[in-house]
Enzyme design. Structure first.
Site: not given
Ligand code: NAD
Length: 417
Positions: A106
């Site tokens: 990561k």
């Molecule tokens: P992103 O940046 O696209 O979206 C994150 C969302 O969470 C946004 O809507 C943001 O406003 C919100 N957010 C941020 N801080 C917050 C808080 N304190 N309280 C509430 N909401 C909050 O990110 P993403 O890629 O969708 O990732 C989200 C989660 O999924 C993370 O834990 C990431 O590690 C995990 N994840 C992502 C992927 C991927 O392919 N992008 C794959 C596996 C896991």
């Protein structure tokens, strides 16, 4: 975010639980608990107004026993080395669990991307990529998007790496735009996997997914499309949120219209017409069938776990539930589909993208989605079978399979020298 255990503490406790169930020895336990490499770099940024600030960037390769390292890059103000270490460890178990030939990594930069202009974001990304170039590459470590980064970030990283190498190297990152070697289906892959694993858990409990009520915390890349896919399949998505707060409508929201509203320039879901405003804390405690945390780690803790009313928690985010909260949810009969299983669709299709890049031969979106479903269904069956056999939670079973496969790789390769 949250209280109690930090992400790194949570990851270590989960590992200990799996190690105990598997009966691994102390030396192997220590090896699995220790990141292989942890690089901290300074990322000087010249802002558009000319002033300079030095940001901090990280890339952690937790384990390389099963193949090159794989994992996202996060841009978030709270990102630090311990968070990145935890996220890298979870990537190791996730890749092993779904059976793809990668170790876990990561990366991240401690910055709020929302406060940067597009040009500033490009400069941060190119400098960060340059600083970690010595340890990344298609055979070494392949970054991807995570919180606060996207396809464009990956395009800049791919370009920076390629310019310094002297030729195009699409396989150095995944989650790229299709125009430069990205895969069809990657954009929705994590969310599609969240839906598949939610439906597997519901089916196992003989609950019909049609008409189920769902709350999604974090309407970002994962949460936004998870809400859309679940809605399209016939679930009723009654609440979603982002960093500014949440919205609720007991009759159901239309995620497609909401996504369009955001693309139209709105900076939050809050204030969307026809909805009540709620807090992120209230969203977690809503009386719904399925809760999908899809924002950050540590949102279901020992403080609020007793108030979670959902029957199913499907972890779109990495590490949203602390080990102390896990115990409370289990006692209350809440089924938790753990992160390493529920959100593994993203890395699965990242793997497909890397395979396509290496072969320079590309698949259709249907081929990608069909292969994704095969991997996810197999992983769910493996996890639920082991959970039933050993009388453990889905989390412990998933960790046992992931950790067990990495332990086997270590034993088979032997210890050098
Ligand atoms: P992103 O940046 O696209 O979206 C994150 C969302 O969470 C946004 O809507 C943001 O406003 C919100 N957010 C941020 N801080 C917050 C808080 N304190 N309280 C509430 N909401 C909050 O990110 P993403 O890629 O969708 O990732 C989200 C989660 O999924 C993370 O834990 C990431 O590690 C995990 N994840 C992502 C992927 C991927 O392919 N992008 C794959 C596996 C896991």
């Amino acid at each position: 975010m949250g209280s109690g255990q930090t992400a790194w503490e949570s990851a270590l406790i989960q590992l200990s639980n799996a190690v105990r169930e598997l009966g691994l020895d102390d030396g192997l336990h220590e090896l699995l608990a220790t990141p292989r490499r942890a690089l901290t770099v300074s990322v000087p940024l010249r802002y558009d107004d000319g002033h300079v600030e030095v940001l901090t960037g990280y890339r952690v390769q937790h384990n390389l026993a099963r193949g090159p390292a794989k994992g996202g890059v996060r841009y978030h103000p709270a990102t630090d080395i311990d968070e990145v270490k935890a996220l890298a460890m979870w990537m190791t178990w996730k890749c092993a669990l779904i059976g793809i030939p990668y170790g876990g990594a990561k990366g991240g930069v401690g910055v709020d991307p929302k406060l940067l202009s597009r040009n500033e974001l490009e400069r941060v990304t190119r400098r960060y990529a340059s600083e970690i170039i010595p340890i990344i590459g298609p055979e070494k470590d392949i970054p991807a998007p995570d919180v606060g980064t996207d396809e464009q970030t990956m395009a800049w990283m791919m370009d920076t790496y390629s310019v310094q190498t002297g030729y195009s190297v699409p396989g150095v990152v995944t989650g790229k735009p299709v125009a430069i070697g990205g895969s069809e289906g990657r954009g929705g892959a994590t969310s599609r996997g969240v839906m598949y694993s939610a439906f597997s858990a519901l089916r196992e409990a003989s609950v019909d997914y049609r008409g189920c009520t769902v709350a999604v915390q974090g309407f970002g890349k994962v949460g936004g499309l998870a809400a859309q896919f679940l809605h399209d399949a016939g679930c009723s998505v009654v609440a979603v949120s982002d960093v500014k707060g949440g919205i609720y409508n007991p009759r159901g929201l239309n995620p497609v219209a909401l996504l369009r509203h955001l693309r139209g320039g709105a900076d939050s879901v809050v204030g969307y017409p026809g909805t009540d405003t709620i807090t992120n804390d209230e969203l977690v405690e809503l009386d719904v069938d399925v809760l999908v945390p899809a924002a950050l780690e540590g949102v279901i803790t020992e403080e609020n776990a007793d108030r979670v009313k959902a029957r199913f928690v499907v972890e779109g985010a990495n590490g949203p539930t602390t080990p102390a909260a896990d115990e409370i949810l289990e006692k209350n009969g809440v089924v938790v589909v753990p992160d390493v299983l529920a959100n593994s669709g993203g890395v699965a299709v990242s793997y497909f993208e890397w395979v396509q890049d290496l072969q320079a031969y590309f698949w259709t979106e249907d081929e990608v989605n069909d292969r994704l479903k095969v991997l996810m269904d197999r992983a769910y069956t493996d996890v639920s079978g082991l959970a039933a056999e050993r009388g453990v939670s889905l989390r412990t079973a998933a960790q046992m399979i992931g950790v067990g496969r990495v332990a086997e790789a270590h034993r088979t390769r032997g210890l050098y020298p």
